[in-house]
Write an enzyme that holds these catalytic residues in place. Structure first.
Site, PDB file in Angstrom:
ATOM      1  N   SER A 137       0.863  -1.189   0.000  1.00 56.79           N
ATOM      2  CA  SER A 137       0.000   0.000   0.000  1.00 56.79           C
ATOM      3  C   SER A 137       0.889   1.225   0.000  1.00 56.79           C
ATOM      4  CB  SER A 137      -0.888   0.008   1.254  1.00 56.79           C
ATOM      5  OG  SER A 137      -1.545   1.250   1.417  1.00 56.79           O
ATOM      6  N   TYR A 150      -2.659  -1.632  10.234  1.00 59.30           N
ATOM      7  CA  TYR A 150      -2.705  -1.840   8.786  1.00 59.30           C
ATOM      8  C   TYR A 150      -1.464  -1.234   8.124  1.00 59.30           C
ATOM      9  CZ  TYR A 150      -4.118  -1.484   3.908  1.00 59.30           C
ATOM     10  OH  TYR A 150      -4.151  -1.577   2.527  1.00 59.30           O
TER      11      TYR A 150
END
Length: 252
Positions: A137, A150
């Site tokens: 990400s 995350y």
């Protein structure tokens, strides 16, 4: 990586980026197997894409991963590409004493790909051409403070991918990192799918496939929209960028 003629496993293939990648590769003439926790969701995707196959996988369960890998190799001996797309993203208040979300995020986003890679790597190494694609990400490089675990797991995926690539540098297995920006999916709920601040999913997939077409030896797949995050540290004045990014995100 060649974009056709593969047998590809995509975890988290029932929705979002995983489903869109599955359909894109399926359309290129690959045998695609999608994996996820919910059979009903997988069935909906395969029904809409004749010839695509599915298998249930609880990516948090170490024993289930081993059993899944053994069955997958029997059912699909030509398997040569694995895309580690399964992931969860949850907002967390660090002062909250509960660790349930943090532990589930680590198990799914980090331990899942590591365990599945270990289970399938001997098989992939025996293929003439193979690839492992991790999905990290932009938040691996500029964390979103509201989703601390995350962001941390995606930073770890980036690090793990670099090491895996180096260790496999003299083998037939190519190691690629796909680094998405904020994309219109339901990763953090239905509202994200229509958020104008997020990149439309179709635009993201089209750009990813174009990069794979034009740069088959790429080690990182970077759409233009994620580059500011990917190179935030190198761009100078990182602390100010971090504050600006997280202040803006908290108002959305």
């Amino acid at each position: 990586m060649q974009v056709s003629g593969n047998t590809i496993l995509i975890t988290g293939g029932g929705s979002g980026i995983g489903r869109a990648l599955a359909e894109a590769f399926h359309g290129r003439g690959n045998q695609v197997v999608i994996a996820g926790r919910r059979q009903q969701v997988l069935d909906e995707v395969t029904a809409a894409n004749p010839g695509m196959e599915s298998a249930v996988l609880d990516i948090e369960d170490a024993d289930a991963i081993r059993d899944f890998a053994e069955q997958l190799k029997l059912d699909h001996p030509a398997l040569n590409v694995v895309i580690h797309n399964a992931g969860i993203m949850r907002a967390e208040a660090i002062q909250d004493s509960s660790l349930d979300d943090a532990e589930a995020t680590v198990a799914t986003n980090l331990l899942g790909p590591i365990r599945l890679t270990a289970a399938l790597l001997p098989h992939l190494l025996a293929q003439p051409h193979a690839a492992i694609i991790t999905v990290s990400s932009g938040l691996a490089f500029l964390p979103l403070a509201a989703t601390p675990t995350y962001s941390a797991t995606k930073a770890a995926v980036h690090s793990y991918t670099q090491s895996l690539r180096h260790q496999l540098r003299d083998t037939s297995v190519q190691v690629i990192e796909l680094i998405p920006p904020y994309v219109q999916t339901e990763l953090m709920g239905p509202g994200q799918a229509s958020d104008p601040n997020a990149m439309p999913l179709r635009d993201f997939i089209d750009e990813v496939m174009a990069i794979l077409d034009s740069s088959p030896d790429a080690t990182e797949i970077l759409v233009e929209r994620v580059r500011p995050l990917r190179f935030a540290e190198a761009g100078g004045n990182y602390p100010a960028f971090f504050r600006q990014f997280n202040d803006a995100s908290s108002t959305h």
